[in-house]
Design a protein around this motif. Sequence first.
Motif, mmCIF file in Angstrom:
data_model
loop_
_atom_site.group_PDB
_atom_site.id
_atom_site.type_symbol
_atom_site.label_atom_id
_atom_site.label_comp_id
_atom_site.label_asym_id
_atom_site.label_seq_id
_atom_site.Cartn_x
_atom_site.Cartn_y
_atom_site.Cartn_z
ATOM 1 N N GLY B 283 115.875 57.244 5.302
ATOM 2 C CA GLY B 283 117.068 56.724 4.644
ATOM 3 C C GLY B 283 116.672 56.008 3.369
ATOM 4 N N VAL B 284 117.659 55.635 2.604
ATOM 5 C CA VAL B 284 117.388 55.085 1.279
ATOM 6 C C VAL B 284 117.812 53.622 1.210
ATOM 7 C CG1 VAL B 284 117.843 55.331 -1.188
ATOM 8 C CG2 VAL B 284 117.628 57.364 0.257
ATOM 9 N N GLY B 292 117.511 48.088 4.130
ATOM 10 C CA GLY B 292 117.579 49.549 4.281
ATOM 11 C C GLY B 292 116.341 50.081 4.995
ATOM 12 N N LEU B 293 115.189 49.546 4.639
ATOM 13 C CA LEU B 293 113.958 49.935 5.330
ATOM 14 C C LEU B 293 114.039 49.525 6.803
ATOM 15 C CD1 LEU B 293 111.055 50.904 5.619
ATOM 16 C CD2 LEU B 293 110.275 48.785 4.541
ATOM 17 N N ALA B 294 114.556 48.329 7.057
ATOM 18 C CA ALA B 294 114.702 47.873 8.444
ATOM 19 C C ALA B 294 115.618 48.818 9.227
ATOM 20 C CB ALA B 294 115.259 46.453 8.469
ATOM 21 N N ARG B 295 116.697 49.259 8.589
ATOM 22 C CA ARG B 295 117.623 50.190 9.229
ATOM 23 C C ARG B 295 116.902 51.497 9.613
ATOM 24 N NH1 ARG B 295 120.295 54.088 6.459
ATOM 25 N NH2 ARG B 295 120.060 53.007 4.471
ATOM 26 N N VAL B 296 116.034 51.973 8.707
ATOM 27 C CA VAL B 296 115.302 53.218 8.986
ATOM 28 C C VAL B 296 114.344 53.015 10.165
ATOM 29 C CG1 VAL B 296 113.579 54.805 8.035
ATOM 30 C CG2 VAL B 296 115.576 54.139 6.664
ATOM 31 N N SER B 407 106.646 54.526 5.519
ATOM 32 C CA SER B 407 106.301 54.820 4.128
ATOM 33 C C SER B 407 107.564 54.771 3.270
ATOM 34 C CB SER B 407 105.617 56.184 3.989
ATOM 35 O OG SER B 407 105.164 56.361 2.658
ATOM 36 N N TYR B 408 107.384 54.730 1.954
ATOM 37 C CA TYR B 408 108.537 54.589 1.045
ATOM 38 C C TYR B 408 108.137 55.006 -0.362
ATOM 39 C CZ TYR B 408 106.034 50.499 -0.610
ATOM 40 O OH TYR B 408 105.070 49.685 -1.139
ATOM 41 N N THR B 409 109.151 55.235 -1.202
ATOM 42 C CA THR B 409 108.912 55.423 -2.636
ATOM 43 C C THR B 409 109.428 54.202 -3.391
ATOM 44 O OG1 THR B 409 111.066 56.344 -3.280
ATOM 45 C CG2 THR B 409 109.448 57.892 -2.391
ATOM 46 N N THR B 410 109.078 54.127 -4.662
ATOM 47 C CA THR B 410 109.543 52.998 -5.473
ATOM 48 C C THR B 410 111.046 53.081 -5.735
ATOM 49 O OG1 THR B 410 108.948 54.220 -7.453
ATOM 50 C CG2 THR B 410 107.344 52.619 -6.638
ATOM 51 N N MET B 411 111.677 54.190 -5.387
ATOM 52 C CA MET B 411 113.140 54.272 -5.476
ATOM 53 C C MET B 411 113.799 53.922 -4.152
ATOM 54 S SD MET B 411 113.969 57.473 -7.936
ATOM 55 C CE MET B 411 115.589 56.798 -8.231
ATOM 56 N N GLY B 412 113.004 53.489 -3.161
ATOM 57 C CA GLY B 412 113.593 53.046 -1.898
ATOM 58 C C GLY B 412 113.835 54.148 -0.886
ATOM 59 N N GLN B 413 113.229 55.304 -1.095
ATOM 60 C CA GLN B 413 113.329 56.374 -0.092
ATOM 61 C C GLN B 413 112.328 56.054 1.022
ATOM 62 O OE1 GLN B 413 112.515 58.483 -3.643
ATOM 63 N NE2 GLN B 413 113.906 60.150 -3.119
ATOM 64 N N CYS B 414 112.844 55.729 2.208
ATOM 65 C CA CYS B 414 112.005 55.223 3.296
ATOM 66 C C CYS B 414 111.987 56.187 4.473
ATOM 67 C CB CYS B 414 112.559 53.888 3.810
ATOM 68 S SG CYS B 414 112.762 52.642 2.537
ATOM 69 N N ALA B 415 110.842 56.249 5.138
ATOM 70 C CA ALA B 415 110.748 57.075 6.343
ATOM 71 C C ALA B 415 109.908 56.346 7.377
ATOM 72 C CB ALA B 415 110.135 58.432 6.021
ATOM 73 N N ALA B 416 110.214 56.570 8.658
ATOM 74 C CA ALA B 416 109.446 55.976 9.749
ATOM 75 C C ALA B 416 109.289 56.991 10.868
ATOM 76 C CB ALA B 416 110.143 54.720 10.269
ATOM 77 N N VAL B 417 108.122 56.967 11.485
ATOM 78 C CA VAL B 417 107.818 57.861 12.601
ATOM 79 C C VAL B 417 107.247 57.011 13.736
ATOM 80 C CG1 VAL B 417 106.236 59.674 13.392
ATOM 81 C CG2 VAL B 417 107.478 59.958 11.240
ATOM 82 N N VAL B 418 107.646 57.321 14.971
ATOM 83 C CA VAL B 418 107.109 56.625 16.140
ATOM 84 C C VAL B 418 106.238 57.594 16.929
ATOM 85 C CG1 VAL B 418 107.645 55.303 18.219
ATOM 86 C CG2 VAL B 418 109.224 55.255 16.267
#
Lengths: 430, 423
Positions: B283-284, B292-296, B407-418
């Motif tokens: 999510g972004v 937003g990162l927390a939400r992801v 992980s993330y980009t400087t534009m706030g594109q975030c991803a998480a894997v468990v």
Amino acid sequence: MRRRVVITGMGAITPLGHSVPALFASQLAGRTAVGPITHFDARSFPTTFASEVRAFDLGAFVPDPRRFDAHGVNTRFALAAAQQALTEAGLLDPNTGDRARMGVYLGSGEGKENFEVMTTATAAAMEPGAATTNVRAATGFMFRHLNGEYEEYQEMYVPSGELATEFVLEGPFASCQTACAASSQAIGEAAEMVRTGEADVMLAGGSHSMITPLGISGFNLLTALSQRNESPQTASRPFDLTRDGFVIGEGAGLIVLEELESAKARGANILAELTGYGSTADAYRMTDPDPQGKGAIRAMADALRDARLNPADIGYINAHGTSTKANDAAETKGIKAVFGDHAYKVPISSSKSMLGHLIAAAGVVELIITITGLRAGAVPPTINLETPDPECDLDYVPKTARDVRFQHALSNSFGFGGQNVALVVSAFRG
Amino acid sequence: MVTSPRRLVLTGFGVLSPIGSTADAFWDALVAGTSGVRTLTLTDCAELPSWIGGEVQGFAPRTLIEKSYRKTLNAMGRTVELGVIGTQLAMQNAGLAKGTVNPQRIGVEFASLMGSTDLNDFAEAAKIASPDGKTVNYEAWGRDGLSKITPLWMLRHLPNMPACHGTILFDMQGPSNTQIPGDPAGLIALAEAARVIRRDAADVMVVGASEGRISPITVCRYNMYMEMSRRNDDPAGAVRPFDRTRDGTVTAEGAAVFTLEALDHARARGATVLAEVVGYASGVDRGCKGPGLARVIRGALAAAGITPADVDHVNAHGTGTTTGDAFEARGIAEVFGRDTPVFAPLSRFGNLGAASALIELACTVLALKYGAVPGTLNHTDPDPACPVAVHTGAPRPVAKPYAVKVSYTTMGQCAAVVVRRWE
């Protein structure tokens, strides 16, 4: 019961118009946008022509166009196409719906490298008579002459990132580059994200321009482009015996994929249903498709199976139809293998005969044309098809558009590197 | 949210990295606390502000590539070479020789970026087009310059080429895709591969990433707009994740490739399992604020059906940049507080870009396998702006079954894997 995915908005920036209606009208009229390259001086290149987007005005689509002055055209085209698609879907207002359930999946290309600085840096750092450059000096030269802001915006995550930022689409994202299959693959995989419940809405499609000195150089070196410089408008001639390569284009297309119940709940206008998706690899060669269309056959068959349809249910095929020797013959073989006798009855056309090849944006723009045709009861022609090729003996709707009513259509996209994607769209019925 | 009976496991792993180019060497270096950040040699960066980074030592594609494919090396730039060899290593490690899986049931998901051209690919053409080194004569380039460039030039650098060669080399005819959204691209690829297997379009997916980005254009560009560490005289101490004295990141190259497999398929062929993939989300976070990162991250935990208390450690991107680390720490802290140790492996080898997320994930996969989490390097002065508990020093025992990769980009594109420890 899997979630159904419908299309509720579409937008396009293309050489044949900066809206879906303008694009489709041009396609039905058999107009071509191909002409001499104007983006740079290509007069001495093996290929001197392309299908360019002209008179593009981002200010007609976003409130603050100056913010994107240093961005690549891939980002700028994508923003304009997205604005159209979200407007049609009724989702442009960021207060509409749960934006964390709306994502972006863009098939997009690289940004544009600064050809002039790279070239002068390389040349300036060469000793007289040397065949190689002094890397230390050339790198320092580039550091002093490149524009950092511009370079940052050429990063490959930027086009999809700007769509999410500008239109407040905070849900799942992805961005792929599988050459000419990219935007179709983006649509197919984005639909899967809606089916699995990871998102309710996905803005999906592609954006690309390779009409740059290095892009044209690269394709010319591979001898992939038509070199019919004396007659650019007849150069893209898919399925014609005298075809000699593809014509490069540029542009963007975005569509709004939405879960059916979500679309119904907000009373959205449903344009069509995305019913089938197939994706395979040739595992054959870097640049050539499998001559028997092996991977293409499985992609088409998988898409039909996914849509729970029989070949005879398909009333129109929008071909990949690049106008290269290898693609058009292999695609024709593939269609025959999948459709049997029906292959000779179903109208097939190549949008690229008029539009050129939009590379990463090709698949989505062709799907938009297919959906518009489904709703209008008409299919665009394949222009410039004058000399039949014995290897290409199907009904390609030569030269003039045709009124055809159909419920289901297939759109093919096959990428350089052997990625094959087929999508099935269907008229929406409750 | 995503429920399916098909469980997914990682069964093979190949790595080419600044701290080792076998899985064992890589793990040994992680345990020993070795840094792979050095003065760059692949490109002479003496005229740039930052000239340190992570390079793969002694990489010899000609001796590593399958013999039958050796002649194709001339169509591969460094990113492609690293990706193809990485794929070979992963397939060997997984015991998946060509033909052991039905070709239609194995596909590939790669993460890669446009490999920037080597300037000498077109030095002669450049000289023809720009004899004065100041202006460019396009006519001369088109007429006389082009013929001085190898016909295969563009193929050497296209992002989808690592995947393309992989499909040919191992006859993989299932879906093939290449993800390009920057640093999280590898996690996006992993999530998509999981989706492909869960919808039964394949049994095995090669999930990999490669970057060969120590090229003149790339290091030059990064020095212009990325915060790059100026600690040129102390390469090993340069990347300081979440540390008050951090001054930027360093660039690096390498490859990390896994095989992701349906558990039923892995069991049927008696494969060794490295770890299970149990959840993912993306999510972004517009403006890189943190929530937003927390939400992801919460989305990935929910998909895995676990709570923050089940998580042994968070594997952060931890680039050592001022704003990046603060953003990431805010997002992690919102979910985990200071209760869960944070491990930032990038401190060991630099930022591998599109290959960063998978090589960082590999550190956690190996940590779960061996039961010990290596420490973060160079975190000595915790920054109050980064309110997380960074794990440093000697490896600590794995205490809980799950770990989260971010992980993330400087534009706030975030991803998480468990991922889950395999037992």
